[in-house]
Design an enzyme around this catalytic site. Sequence first.
Site, mmCIF file in Angstrom:
data_model
loop_
_atom_site.group_PDB
_atom_site.id
_atom_site.type_symbol
_atom_site.label_atom_id
_atom_site.label_comp_id
_atom_site.label_asym_id
_atom_site.label_seq_id
_atom_site.Cartn_x
_atom_site.Cartn_y
_atom_site.Cartn_z
ATOM 1 N N HIS A 148 0.859 -1.186 0.000
ATOM 2 C CA HIS A 148 0.000 0.000 0.000
ATOM 3 C C HIS A 148 0.892 1.232 0.000
ATOM 4 O O HIS A 148 1.681 1.435 0.919
ATOM 5 C CB HIS A 148 -0.902 -0.010 1.235
ATOM 6 N N GLY A 168 -2.036 11.388 3.546
ATOM 7 C CA GLY A 168 -1.778 12.385 2.512
ATOM 8 C C GLY A 168 -0.835 11.953 1.409
ATOM 9 O O GLY A 168 -0.257 12.798 0.729
ATOM 10 N N LYS A 169 -0.685 10.653 1.192
ATOM 11 C CA LYS A 169 0.241 10.164 0.165
ATOM 12 C C LYS A 169 -0.193 10.613 -1.233
ATOM 13 O O LYS A 169 0.634 11.064 -2.042
ATOM 14 C CB LYS A 169 0.311 8.627 0.217
ATOM 15 N N ASP A 187 -2.000 4.165 -4.468
ATOM 16 C CA ASP A 187 -2.738 3.264 -3.573
ATOM 17 C C ASP A 187 -2.134 1.862 -3.502
ATOM 18 O O ASP A 187 -1.783 1.395 -2.432
ATOM 19 C CB ASP A 187 -4.217 3.177 -3.967
ATOM 20 N N ARG A 253 18.425 13.487 12.466
ATOM 21 C CA ARG A 253 18.616 14.864 12.000
ATOM 22 C C ARG A 253 19.887 15.026 11.176
ATOM 23 O O ARG A 253 20.110 16.083 10.581
ATOM 24 C CB ARG A 253 18.638 15.819 13.190
#
Length: 321
Positions: A148, A168-169, A187, A253
């Site tokens: 997915h 929000g892909k 999807d 980071r």
Amino acid sequence: MNNETYYISLKDLVETLHLENCTPEVPIDSVRITQTEVNRPALQLAGYFDYFDSGRIQIIGHVEHTYMLQVGMERSVEMMERIMAGSEKSPKPPCIIYCRNIWIEDEIIELANKYHVPLLRSQKATSPFMAELIRYLTTELAPRCTVHGVLVDIYGEGVLIMGESGIGKSEVALELIHRGHRLVSDDVVEIKRVSDTSLIGSAPNITRHFIELRGIGIIDAKTLFGVESVKDEQEINLVIKLEEFNKEQEYDRLGLEEQYIDFLGNQVVCHSIPIRPGRNVAIICESAAVNHRQKKMGYNAAQELYNRVTNNLTAKRADKE
């Protein structure tokens, strides 16, 4: 993710590689090819059948055919019959392919009709044809799974965007298309393992070029943005996982150590991107793709910064001493 065993129809192979069917009486629609390996039966024509895998496609080239002519048709028919007949332990070959447009003797055709082994012919030279055939078999019979996510081609790098449903892909993919990149699949992404280092992603036929946007519905990216905005398949070079920002979680980071995700036994570099209001995820994905390409070309920005800091500290210690 799910794994399945795949096969190729011999009919599809004939049409794809433009092969001539020299035994039209033998049906090919029901013949299935399940092995990526092929075999040139030179040793078998000489009578050595130990470790012979008869389930592979058999290739007859100039060397094999010349040998058959030299030893005589009677001996050649005897050996070809052993190849075609199979046994309880060894299946019959799915087909036998003659290269270089070699003439096939009537005796061999009679054997093929008797044992229902299709005889095919190619005009190409043996080595180039075998290379093309193996490439085709390797791709079509590759282990595969479905995941997915959204797959986008960003500056030539295949970026697989993953995350929970609704994060929000698809919206990120839409923004990337607006920025000139190409959608491969939304999807559901089908992944093929074509080698130990290469994974190819594509879209299921039924959803190809479509994007689902909550609140709007289904849109056709190819129709709305043009054919240059979509792509049928793409190697997966980088995975980006979108996740809700958690202030209690520590995020990388610097990027000195790569994180990986496993697909079908292959390791792919993976970045986890925390989502917060105001973050432009599309630009982050763009930057990640370019940075990944830079690392493949030998430049690592994080390592360069680390070296500068280390050299600066070393120089300061030297000055104090």
